[in-house]
Design a protein around this motif. Structure first.
Motif, PDB file in Angstrom:
ATOM      1  N   SER A  86       0.859  -1.185   0.000  1.00  0.00           N
ATOM      2  CA  SER A  86       0.000   0.000   0.000  1.00  0.00           C
ATOM      3  C   SER A  86       0.897   1.238   0.000  1.00  0.00           C
ATOM      4  CB  SER A  86      -0.891   0.009   1.241  1.00  0.00           C
ATOM      5  OG  SER A  86      -0.089   0.235   2.393  1.00  0.00           O
ATOM      6  N   LEU A  87       0.306   2.382  -0.251  1.00  0.00           N
ATOM      7  CA  LEU A  87       1.053   3.649  -0.219  1.00  0.00           C
ATOM      8  C   LEU A  87       1.706   3.807   1.147  1.00  0.00           C
ATOM      9  CD1 LEU A  87       1.814   6.374  -1.454  1.00  0.00           C
ATOM     10  CD2 LEU A  87      -0.347   7.280  -0.596  1.00  0.00           C
ATOM     11  N   LEU A  88       0.961   3.490   2.202  1.00  0.00           N
ATOM     12  CA  LEU A  88       1.478   3.615   3.561  1.00  0.00           C
ATOM     13  C   LEU A  88       2.688   2.708   3.771  1.00  0.00           C
ATOM     14  CD1 LEU A  88       1.101   4.577   6.502  1.00  0.00           C
ATOM     15  CD2 LEU A  88      -0.268   2.532   6.843  1.00  0.00           C
ATOM     16  N   GLU A  89       2.578   1.463   3.329  1.00  0.00           N
ATOM     17  CA  GLU A  89       3.681   0.521   3.499  1.00  0.00           C
ATOM     18  C   GLU A  89       4.904   0.960   2.699  1.00  0.00           C
ATOM     19  OE1 GLU A  89       1.267  -3.638   4.289  1.00  0.00           O
ATOM     20  OE2 GLU A  89       1.208  -2.727   2.303  1.00  0.00           O
ATOM     21  N   ARG A  90       4.673   1.490   1.490  1.00  0.00           N
ATOM     22  CA  ARG A  90       5.796   1.981   0.678  1.00  0.00           C
ATOM     23  C   ARG A  90       6.497   3.135   1.383  1.00  0.00           C
ATOM     24  NH1 ARG A  90       2.442   1.292  -3.906  1.00  0.00           N
ATOM     25  NH2 ARG A  90       2.043   3.520  -3.986  1.00  0.00           N
TER      26      ARG A  90
END
Length: 108
Positions: A86-90
């Motif tokens: 996800s964007l957050l994980e990236r």
């Protein structure tokens, strides 16, 4: 590895200390293998055993004095490719990358 992964939206976090309280509460839930709170994003990423349910996670956060809601839940099947980050994980990976590379360079 983990069989299910949740992303939780958190409210009521006032400082990094609050993040630590929520992280501890999440990690205490039976079946949780990994829990990390990203204070700047007011969210948490939690993974664990297949039987882990979002209600148990939100209840643990509520017991710690904060509010949480499940915004994403993905089953992670070891035989299938891992789901895209996800964007957050990236963002979290990019934040940690320099520390990881520095640690690896000391080992090499």
């Amino acid at each position: 590895g983990a069989a299910v992964c949740f992303t939780l939206s958190l409210s009521g976090l006032r400082c990094e200390g609050c993040s630590g309280t929520v992280r501890t509460a999440l990690r205490a839930v039976t079946g949780v293998a990994y829990a990390e709170v990203v204070y700047a994003e007011s969210c948490a990423i939690v993974s664990g055993a297949a039987g882990l349910c979002g209600d148990a996670l939100t209840a643990a956060v509520a017991a710690a004095g904060f509010e949480a809601s499940v915004i994403d839940q993905r089953n992670v099947d070891g035989s299938a490719p891992a789901p895209p980050l996800s964007l957050l994980e990236r963002r979290e990976l990019e934040r940690l990358r320099p520390k990881l590379e520095a640690a690896l360079s000391r080992v090499a």
